[in-house]
Design an enzyme around this catalytic site. Structure first.
Site, PDB file in Angstrom:
ATOM      1  N   HIS A  16      -3.387   7.811  -3.133  1.00  0.00           N
ATOM      2  CA  HIS A  16      -3.627   6.667  -2.236  1.00  0.00           C
ATOM      3  C   HIS A  16      -2.814   5.481  -2.735  1.00  0.00           C
ATOM      4  O   HIS A  16      -3.277   4.673  -3.531  1.00  0.00           O
ATOM      5  CB  HIS A  16      -5.136   6.349  -2.204  1.00  0.00           C
ATOM      6  CG  HIS A  16      -5.516   5.308  -1.195  1.00  0.00           C
ATOM      7  ND1 HIS A  16      -6.792   5.217  -0.664  1.00  0.00           N
ATOM      8  CD2 HIS A  16      -4.811   4.306  -0.618  1.00  0.00           C
ATOM      9  CE1 HIS A  16      -6.847   4.208   0.184  1.00  0.00           C
ATOM     10  NE2 HIS A  16      -5.653   3.629   0.220  1.00  0.00           N
ATOM     11  N   HIS A  18       0.118   2.858  -0.926  1.00  0.00           N
ATOM     12  CA  HIS A  18       0.972   2.426   0.193  1.00  0.00           C
ATOM     13  C   HIS A  18       2.265   1.946  -0.439  1.00  0.00           C
ATOM     14  O   HIS A  18       2.242   0.979  -1.219  1.00  0.00           O
ATOM     15  CB  HIS A  18       0.312   1.291   0.973  1.00  0.00           C
ATOM     16  CG  HIS A  18      -1.025   1.654   1.516  1.00  0.00           C
ATOM     17  ND1 HIS A  18      -1.209   2.053   2.816  1.00  0.00           N
ATOM     18  CD2 HIS A  18      -2.245   1.711   0.923  1.00  0.00           C
ATOM     19  CE1 HIS A  18      -2.492   2.331   3.005  1.00  0.00           C
ATOM     20  NE2 HIS A  18      -3.147   2.133   1.874  1.00  0.00           N
ATOM     21  N   HIS A 196      -8.069   6.269   6.403  1.00  0.00           N
ATOM     22  CA  HIS A 196      -8.894   5.268   5.742  1.00  0.00           C
ATOM     23  C   HIS A 196     -10.202   5.169   6.534  1.00  0.00           C
ATOM     24  O   HIS A 196     -10.174   5.035   7.769  1.00  0.00           O
ATOM     25  CB  HIS A 196      -8.220   3.902   5.771  1.00  0.00           C
ATOM     26  CG  HIS A 196      -7.101   3.724   4.783  1.00  0.00           C
ATOM     27  ND1 HIS A 196      -6.056   4.589   4.689  1.00  0.00           N
ATOM     28  CD2 HIS A 196      -6.892   2.747   3.845  1.00  0.00           C
ATOM     29  CE1 HIS A 196      -5.233   4.158   3.726  1.00  0.00           C
ATOM     30  NE2 HIS A 196      -5.716   3.044   3.202  1.00  0.00           N
ATOM     31  N   GLU A 199     -13.995   1.754   4.021  1.00  0.00           N
ATOM     32  CA  GLU A 199     -13.527   0.755   3.049  1.00  0.00           C
ATOM     33  C   GLU A 199     -14.350  -0.519   3.290  1.00  0.00           C
ATOM     34  O   GLU A 199     -15.140  -0.920   2.444  1.00  0.00           O
ATOM     35  CB  GLU A 199     -12.027   0.488   3.222  1.00  0.00           C
ATOM     36  CG  GLU A 199     -11.474  -0.582   2.277  1.00  0.00           C
ATOM     37  CD  GLU A 199      -9.992  -0.926   2.519  1.00  0.00           C
ATOM     38  OE1 GLU A 199      -9.453  -0.584   3.604  1.00  0.00           O
ATOM     39  OE2 GLU A 199      -9.378  -1.555   1.636  1.00  0.00           O
ATOM     40  N   ASP A 277      -3.772   2.043  -4.519  1.00  0.00           N
ATOM     41  CA  ASP A 277      -3.733   1.451  -3.170  1.00  0.00           C
ATOM     42  C   ASP A 277      -2.474   0.597  -2.957  1.00  0.00           C
ATOM     43  O   ASP A 277      -1.517   1.056  -2.338  1.00  0.00           O
ATOM     44  CB  ASP A 277      -5.010   0.656  -2.885  1.00  0.00           C
ATOM     45  CG  ASP A 277      -5.337   0.528  -1.400  1.00  0.00           C
ATOM     46  OD1 ASP A 277      -4.665   1.167  -0.580  1.00  0.00           O
ATOM     47  OD2 ASP A 277      -6.286  -0.214  -1.061  1.00  0.00           O
ATOM     48  N   ASP A 278      -2.504  -0.655  -3.431  1.00  0.00           N
ATOM     49  CA  ASP A 278      -1.373  -1.586  -3.282  1.00  0.00           C
ATOM     50  C   ASP A 278      -1.185  -2.306  -4.613  1.00  0.00           C
ATOM     51  O   ASP A 278      -1.523  -3.486  -4.753  1.00  0.00           O
ATOM     52  CB  ASP A 278      -1.681  -2.592  -2.160  1.00  0.00           C
ATOM     53  CG  ASP A 278      -1.912  -1.906  -0.832  1.00  0.00           C
ATOM     54  OD1 ASP A 278      -0.928  -1.510  -0.188  1.00  0.00           O
ATOM     55  OD2 ASP A 278      -3.086  -1.736  -0.459  1.00  0.00           O
TER      56      ASP A 278
HETATM   57  N1  HPA Z   1      -6.741  -0.548   3.850  1.00  0.00           N
HETATM   58  C1  HPA Z   1      -6.208  -0.557   5.066  1.00  0.00           C
HETATM   59  N2  HPA Z   1      -4.920  -0.720   5.281  1.00  0.00           N
HETATM   60  C2  HPA Z   1      -4.110  -0.867   4.233  1.00  0.00           C
HETATM   61  C3  HPA Z   1      -4.606  -0.860   2.950  1.00  0.00           C
HETATM   62  C4  HPA Z   1      -5.985  -0.669   2.752  1.00  0.00           C
HETATM   63  O1  HPA Z   1      -6.536  -0.625   1.629  1.00  0.00           O
HETATM   64  N3  HPA Z   1      -3.543  -1.047   2.129  1.00  0.00           N
HETATM   65  C5  HPA Z   1      -2.442  -1.133   2.902  1.00  0.00           C
HETATM   66  N4  HPA Z   1      -2.780  -1.031   4.185  1.00  0.00           N
HETATM   67 ZN    ZN Z   2      -5.119   2.075   1.410  1.00  0.00          ZN
END
Ligand code: HPA
Ligand code: ZN
Length: 326
Positions: A16, A18, A196, A199, A277-278
């Site tokens: 996971h 991006h 996703h 969250e 994630d990011d």
């Molecule tokens: N959630 C939804 N969209 C996203 C995320 C996330 O954690 N990171 C990058 N785009």
């Molecule tokens: Zn994500």
């Protein structure tokens, strides 16, 4: 200490991430200059100080703005190559990258540019770092299903370079079932499917991701602990959750890491994984996610082994190759 060393050294898969979320402020500035793109920040420090998020949308606004410096195939290559080099240091040996083509095609950057740059970086990562990497194309859920269908059409010439389809962007108000037809088509085409869900959104979105979209993994899924029946379903079917603790912390899904439910999910027998994630926006790559979360929640070595094993079990690596890791 031995536990942090185990966490850092153990081979792991990242499922996971991006790739646009790995764009560090320094690279944003370098690409803005290379491409003559104006950005509304004067310095790296000024940009970084804008990374104070209150929820998912407050992050997405800055994340999409950051991605606007990406124009050429080389830009996409450079971004992915920087991530692979960083991931390899954390002993990530396999990764499945999300990318968001609509963020780029909406600005006039072609699907070909995006996929070629990312794919070439994946090929070189294997040759130069021994890191296997594949691509998962995500649809932006705040856009229409029609837009997702058009994106799928643009991607078909590159289908052999894309292993799966995902769903990301603003979750609340954009339930998985909004994309039921396009996911059914992707399933017919033989793509792996993920989304996703849970969250910020409710457990109901996890249910429909599973039962309507028929995804194989849930990205995040941390809200599932609010629904006992859903927890039993996830455990029974060994549905992987790709959990991202530092992301959840920075987007205020949990007030602090000690309150994170990673341990509860693991103890309930779910196929949980840890991911970044990011990482450029949330202050940590894989090993930071592991070491900070273990320190805050009191997880131990047996949890580390379980998480590493889960990451390979949950991956889309061929079954024959998987046995090497598990
Ligand atoms: N959630 C939804 N969209 C996203 C995320 C996330 O954690 N990171 C990058 N785009
Ligand atoms: Zn994500």
């Amino acid at each position: 200490h031995r536990l942090p060393e185990l966490l850092r050294q153990m081979p792991k898969a990242e499922l996971h991430i991006h790739i646009e979320g790995s764009l560090e402020p320094e690279l944003i500035f370098a690409l803005a200059q290379r491409n003559g793109v104006a950005i509304p920040y004067r310095t790296v420090e000024e940009l970084r100080s804008a990374y104070a998020f209150t929820n998912l949308q407050s992050f997405l606004d800055i994340y999409y703005a950051g991605a606007s410096v990406l124009l050429t195939e080389q830009d996409f290559y450079d971004m992915a190559q920087a991530y692979f080099a960083r991931a390899a240091k954390d002993h990530v040996v396999h990764t499945e990258l999300f990318f968001d083509p609509q963020t780029h095609t909406a600005r006039g950057v072609s699907m070909e540019t995006v996929v070629n740059g990312l794919h070439r970086a994946c090929v070189d990562a294997k040759a130069e770092l021994g890191l296997s990497a594949s691509l998962i194309m995500c649809f932006l859920r705040h856009l229409s299903e029609e837009d997702a269908f058009a994106t799928l059409e643009q991607a078909l010439p590159y289908r052999d370079r894309i292993i799966g389809i995902g769903l990301d962007s603003g979750e609340v108000g954009n339930p998985p079932e909004k994309f039921s037809r396009v996911f059914a088509r992707c399933r017919e085409l033989g793509f792996h499917l993920v989304a996703h869900a849970g969250e910020e959104g409710p457990p109901a979105y996890v249910w429909t991701a599973l039962d309507v979209l028929k995804v194989e993994r849930i990205d995040h899924g941390v809200q599932s602990s609010k629904d006992a029946a859903l927890m039993r379903r996830l455990a029974q079917d060994r549905i992987p959750l790709t959990v991202c603790p530092l992301s959840n912390l920075k987007l205020c899904v949990f007030p602090d890491l000690a309150s994170h439910n990673l341990r509860q999910l693991l103890d309930a027998g779910l196929a949980v994984t840890v991911n970044s994630d990011d990482p450029a926006y949330f202050g940590g790559y894989m090993n930071e996610n592991f070491t900070q979360t273990f320190a805050a929640t009191g997880l131990a070595a047996q949890h580390a082994y379980a998480l590493a094993r889960n990451s390979f079990e949950a991956s889309f690596i061929d079954a024959s190759e998987k046995r090497v890791f598990i």
